[in-house]
Design a protein around this motif. Structure first.
Motif, mmCIF file in Angstrom:
data_model
loop_
_atom_site.group_PDB
_atom_site.id
_atom_site.type_symbol
_atom_site.label_atom_id
_atom_site.label_comp_id
_atom_site.label_asym_id
_atom_site.label_seq_id
_atom_site.Cartn_x
_atom_site.Cartn_y
_atom_site.Cartn_z
ATOM 1 N N PRO A 43 37.563 41.845 30.294
ATOM 2 C CA PRO A 43 36.212 42.403 30.401
ATOM 3 C C PRO A 43 35.862 43.266 29.185
ATOM 4 O O PRO A 43 36.700 44.037 28.709
ATOM 5 C CB PRO A 43 36.282 43.267 31.666
ATOM 6 C CG PRO A 43 37.392 42.690 32.467
ATOM 7 C CD PRO A 43 38.390 42.187 31.472
ATOM 8 N N TYR A 217 38.848 37.744 41.583
ATOM 9 C CA TYR A 217 37.407 37.692 41.267
ATOM 10 C C TYR A 217 36.527 37.839 42.513
ATOM 11 O O TYR A 217 35.353 37.460 42.498
ATOM 12 C CB TYR A 217 37.092 36.375 40.521
ATOM 13 C CG TYR A 217 37.867 36.334 39.233
ATOM 14 C CD1 TYR A 217 37.430 37.037 38.121
ATOM 15 C CD2 TYR A 217 39.081 35.656 39.151
ATOM 16 C CE1 TYR A 217 38.174 37.071 36.951
ATOM 17 C CE2 TYR A 217 39.839 35.683 37.990
ATOM 18 C CZ TYR A 217 39.375 36.393 36.900
ATOM 19 O OH TYR A 217 40.118 36.437 35.752
ATOM 20 N N LYS A 248 38.847 43.572 36.959
ATOM 21 C CA LYS A 248 37.588 42.847 36.732
ATOM 22 C C LYS A 248 36.412 43.601 37.349
ATOM 23 O O LYS A 248 35.380 43.778 36.724
ATOM 24 C CB LYS A 248 37.673 41.440 37.339
ATOM 25 C CG LYS A 248 38.992 40.743 37.131
ATOM 26 C CD LYS A 248 39.198 40.298 35.708
ATOM 27 C CE LYS A 248 40.592 39.693 35.526
ATOM 28 N NZ LYS A 248 40.825 39.171 34.199
ATOM 29 N N ASN A 251 35.922 46.991 35.421
ATOM 30 C CA ASN A 251 36.235 47.003 33.977
ATOM 31 C C ASN A 251 37.448 47.903 33.702
ATOM 32 O O ASN A 251 37.422 48.758 32.816
ATOM 33 C CB ASN A 251 35.040 47.512 33.159
ATOM 34 C CG ASN A 251 33.934 46.471 33.058
ATOM 35 O OD1 ASN A 251 34.177 45.280 33.262
ATOM 36 N ND2 ASN A 251 32.728 46.916 32.744
ATOM 37 N N ALA A 253 40.735 46.703 33.121
ATOM 38 C CA ALA A 253 41.866 45.808 32.819
ATOM 39 C C ALA A 253 43.030 46.539 32.148
ATOM 40 O O ALA A 253 44.191 46.278 32.437
ATOM 41 C CB ALA A 253 41.397 44.634 31.969
ATOM 42 N N SER A 331 33.159 34.368 39.629
ATOM 43 C CA SER A 331 34.115 34.617 38.533
ATOM 44 C C SER A 331 33.396 34.970 37.232
ATOM 45 O O SER A 331 32.172 34.928 37.152
ATOM 46 C CB SER A 331 35.058 33.436 38.294
ATOM 47 O OG SER A 331 34.507 32.521 37.371
#
Ligand SMILES: Cc1ncc(COP(=O)(O)O)c(C=O)c1O
Length: 404
Positions: A43, A217, A248, A251, A253, A331
């Motif tokens: 992301p 997702y 995800k 944000n 990651a 997704s």
């Protein structure tokens, strides 16, 4: 030196297919090219401010600086229970049915390490997120791969799916013990609805295998579609665990936060192996993650909206450029069939050509499995302007190859 000492585990890992595209991307960049990069599911947006603020507040407290709790601090596990109750109406026991992990990938890999006996067989659809199959190989197990059949609109061909499972249970020796499912799917974006899980739980119970479901997702969905959880099916906890990630949805990651919930035997196996391997995520990360799950979810809708708009711009502008793609309903990817006549190149050669001639980087479908070779995965991690630029480059590229 010591040539007779071989690392058999490492030898069983295949070469990373994406490395070829990555190296080419770097050399293009070094040569001054402006590469539009759709190749990684990383992301590009910032973590929402209230989560960062909580992290900063927590990191200022010295008592958060020591070793943390491997399976996750109690408040985080409670927040995970609350999230499942609110989203899915599923009740979980924070002590026996929930474990936090350093990203869902770490949780998955260590779960598989914990539960795989030498030679055990796991069923994994093809194409798949590569670690879904490789984790079993690394753990000394084997993988029975079967084609993930989908319809034009990226919904699952359920009859084909269940018939593949029946075949695997009949023909694979030893009998498979595990099935990995991932919907919304990476890379294909394929989605399912709750009746699919109802049937799956029934089959798993009858055929005696565990289901490991990855819903990374789950919250990135569009046009009114909502991802179900396998745990919504009564009795699912007898046969299934499910993993989720904050990477995800929020944000996050780089923060490395995920979790696994459901069947106490499998959750317990992961808790036990992790208690030997780690001391848990840094406490401020766990505190901030608690806030991410518990507090205002409007940031999730905003992040989702960004992906939806990018999806719409991409499908429309690539379509105008001569590359027709169906809209996925979930997704952060688009799974695009390679246009004729370039399809015969295979996805790796096509991706290299697209990179060199159009400055557009995508992931070759073959990297996700043999059945992905007619496709490429396009991650929605570039902004709308860059997507339109990519479409202009692609228009020229396709024209020069006689398509579009
Ligand atoms: C299907 C799927 N599961 C899990 C992950 C890993 O997520 P995490 O950052 O939680 O390790 C990814 C990342 O791309 C993914 O696509």
């Amino acid at each position: 030196m010591f040539d007779e000492i071989e690392f058999e585990k490492i030898k069983r890992l295949p070469k990373y297919v994406f490395a070829a595209v990555n190296e080419l991307k770097m050399s293009q960049r070094h040569a001054g090219a402006d590469v539009i990069d759709f190749s990684m599911g990383n992301p590009d947006g910032p973590t929402p401010q209230h989560i960062i603020d909580k992290m900063v507040e927590s990191v200022r407290k010295p008592k958060t600086h020591g070793y943390s709790v491997s399976k996750g601090i109690y408040k985080l596990r409670l927040a995970i229970c609350r999230w499942y109750r609110e989203k899915y109406g599923v009740e979980l026991d924070p002590d026996t049915e929930v474990v936090a992990s350093m990203g869902s990938k770490e949780g998955y890999v260590n779960l598989v390490q914990a539960i795989t006996n030498p030679g055990d067989v796991a069923m994994v659809p093809d194409p798949c997120y590569p670690i879904h199959s490789q984790a079993f190989i690394l753990a000394g197990g084997n993988v029975h791969r079967f084609k993930l059949e989908m319809r034009e609109d990226y919904t699952l061909d359920e009859d084909a799916f269940f018939s593949s499972i029946e075949t695997a249970m009949r023909e694979s020796f030893p009998r498979p013990k595990y099935l990995v499912v991932n919907f919304p799917n990476n890379p294909t974006t394929v989605t399912i609805d709750l009746p699919f899980y109802e049937k799956l739980v029934d089959v798993a119970r009858r055929e005696r295998f565990y289901v490991i479901s990855d819903i990374a997702y789950a919250e990135i969905t569009f046009d009114g579609y909502r991802t179900p959880s396998i745990l919504q099916v009564p009795g699912a906890k007898d046969v299934a665990v499910e993993s989720y990630t904050l990477s995800k949805t929020y944000n996050m990651a780089g923060w490395r936060v995920g979790f696994l919930v459901g069947n106490p035997k499998l959750v317990g196996a992961l808790v036990k192996i992790k208690s030997w391997l780690d001391y848990g995520m840094f406490t401020p990360i766990q505190v901030a993650s608690t806030v991410a799950l518990n507090e205002d979810q409007s940031c999730v809708r905003e992040i989702c909206d960004i992906y939806r708009k990018r999806r719409d711009v991409l499908v429309q502008s690539f379509g105008n450029a001569g590359w027709e793609i169906e809209k996925p309903r979930a997704s952060m990817f688009v799974w695009a069939r390679i246009p004729e006549p370039l399809r015969e190149l295979g996805s790796l050669e096509f991706s290299k050509k697209l990179l060199v001639e159009a400055n557009v980087a995508v992931s070759p479908g073959i990297g996700f499995g043999t059945y992905g070779d007619e496709y490429v995965r396009i991650a929605l991690i570039e902004n709308e302007e860059r997507i339109r630029q990519a479409a202009r480059n692609i228009r020229k590229f396709l024209k020069s190859h006689g398509c579009g």
